[in-house]
Design an enzyme around this catalytic site. Structure first.
Site, PDB file in Angstrom:
ATOM      1  N   GLY A  17      35.486   9.346   8.874  1.00 10.18           N
ATOM      2  CA  GLY A  17      36.772   9.942   9.220  1.00 10.18           C
ATOM      3  C   GLY A  17      37.922   9.120   8.688  1.00 10.18           C
ATOM      4  CD  GLU A  33      38.876  10.553   5.473  1.00  7.69           C
ATOM      5  OE1 GLU A  33      38.082   9.636   5.195  1.00  7.69           O
ATOM      6  OE2 GLU A  33      40.105  10.441   5.303  1.00  7.69           O
ATOM      7  CD  GLU A  37      35.043   7.226   5.716  1.00  8.85           C
ATOM      8  OE1 GLU A  37      34.146   7.075   6.557  1.00  8.85           O
ATOM      9  OE2 GLU A  37      36.250   7.181   5.991  1.00  8.85           O
ATOM     10  CD  GLU A  88      24.456  -1.661   5.850  1.00  8.50           C
ATOM     11  OE1 GLU A  88      23.393  -1.061   6.130  1.00  8.50           O
ATOM     12  OE2 GLU A  88      24.805  -2.726   6.399  1.00  8.50           O
TER      13      GLU A  88
END
Length: 93
Positions: A17, A33, A37, A88
């Site tokens: 997020g 997002e 990510e 990660e």
């Protein structure tokens, strides 16, 4: 989940997020997002909830106040890969 690469919650695992861009719909932000990510392309579905997360310093002064809006998302493409703000990325049960 993604392990945050930068403060304020560096090293902590969380749902992907970030900041909502001006004019961006909530579900569009969830898709963006997730891609930024995790490398995954998702389709947001059911709204799971709206939550506050308040982070305070050692004197209990508010440093950050986040409003989190979580959607249940379904993977529709992409490959799981840590990117952007993630140190990660991993699937958890």
């Amino acid at each position: 989940l993604v392990k945050r690469a930068h403060p304020p919650i560096q090293g902590h695992w969380s749902i992907p997020g970030g900041v909502l861009e001006i004019g961006e719909l909530l579900r569009e932000a969830a898709v963006r997002e997730a891609r930024e990510e995790t490398g995954l392309i998702v389709e947001p579905g059911e709204l799971l909830g709206v939550f506050d997360r308040i982070l305070r310093d050692e004197d209990q002064r508010v440093q950050y106040h986040y409003v989190l809006i979580d959607f249940l998302c379904r993977k529709v493409g992409g490959e799981l890969l840590a990117a952007s703000d993630a140190a990660e990325v991993r699937w958890f049960t």
